[in-house]
Design an enzyme around this catalytic site. Sequence first.
Site, PDB file in Angstrom:
ATOM      1  N   HIS A 284      41.942  -5.620 -17.629  1.00 57.19           N
ATOM      2  CA  HIS A 284      42.289  -6.954 -18.149  1.00 57.19           C
ATOM      3  C   HIS A 284      42.296  -7.990 -17.116  1.00 57.19           C
ATOM      4  O   HIS A 284      41.772  -7.557 -16.024  1.00 57.19           O
ATOM      5  CB  HIS A 284      43.908  -6.806 -18.586  1.00 57.19           C
ATOM      6  N   CYS A 303      46.684   0.473 -15.111  1.00 58.09           N
ATOM      7  CA  CYS A 303      45.658  -0.382 -15.617  1.00 58.09           C
ATOM      8  C   CYS A 303      44.716  -0.860 -14.580  1.00 58.09           C
ATOM      9  O   CYS A 303      45.114  -1.095 -13.431  1.00 58.09           O
ATOM     10  CB  CYS A 303      46.107  -1.388 -16.424  1.00 58.09           C
TER      11      CYS A 303
END
Length: 420
Positions: A284, A303
């Site tokens: 992201h 992440c």
Amino acid sequence: MSARPSILALAAAALLASTALVRANEPSYGPNTYDRTLEALSAHEDVANRGGWPKVPASAASLKPDSQGPDVVALKQRLLASGDLAPEAMAGDIYDANVTEAVKHFQRRHGLSDLGTVGRLTLKAMNTPVEARLNQLTATLERLKGNGFNFASRYVVVNIPGASVEAVENGSVAQRHLAVVGRPDRPSPVIQANITSVNLNPYWTAPMSIVKADIIPQMRKDPSFIAKSNMKLLGAENKEIDPASVNWATLKNPYFYVRQEPGPTNSLGQMKIDMPNSDAVYMHDTPKKALFRNDVRFNSSGCARIEGVRDLAAWLLEGSEWNRQSIEDEIAKGERKNIALKKQVPVAWVYLTGWQGADGQVQFRDDIYGLDTPQGIVTSTIQARKPKPKATAAVPPARPPAAPKTAAGNPPAAPTTASN
């Protein structure tokens, strides 16, 4: 005639340079990585057999270009031992342009900012024993030996210790990106998955582990944290809960989830690249762009934040109606949108701390999670996916001369198969 050999030498050098450039564009993680890393292992074994490389004194950290003295000599000897400095540049004790370039070369091989001066991280890397480097190369070879990832014509790789990303197409790197990956207490997992979609202006639903470890303590310190962070508390049937109604001081098991609304301050930034997997991790954007300027980029909760993620998204969406500009235009609307890829792209999150690149340069990164151990190698090797069981058509049994009856006098039900 005397100029002819010189011209030929220049032409040969140019050809070699262009060939090296083409090879350098091959991925660090690909079908050839094993054989190249095996070459690096052999070369480093030779260094170890010769007694390793000399240690650089801590005082070398104060050296600057044009410095002179025994520390410069020690630095040159270390750079020579690892092939970063050419033998013909060894004469003298001055920190000249050759030394500066050799230090930069060393820094690039170790994932450090190529400043050309010996800082703390550079000194630490220089004084890492060759035996430790041999262990890293061996760990990489063991992981690659058991590798279960199928290198497709297009794939993405995240090297966790390198905090870096490559988008690979037909054996060549189309894009390279810096990344921010999981910190040691919240490590990024070694996985393989398929990238399925690009989400624009996404919500961020905080994992319950982050709610407990981060958000609840923040609310105890600052009751306005939820509001200032553009978050909402949502309970049953997505009904919004007033944060002031929650007893944060005693809360242990939240009866709600925390969702951050879309926007430039969202923890996911303005884009999420979805890759469904059992670890619930993804790639992201981030509002904290300054993190990419750090040499040590282990700051996430598992992440991977990607620098230039919009360029990566445009590459993933090639062949569709979406390009870099249309993605920008859609983000500017501020509305959530999910764009499915026409063809899923495989992605591998790997753990490589030592390898040889296609350009012949040996790369090392810190074993940030301490996985270069026999047990760690096992748990950080991509396993081959289990093939999905093939659906087979049911073969009806041969019809008996007379159908048997059940106790109720009815024939038994016909065999059935599960539908997909």
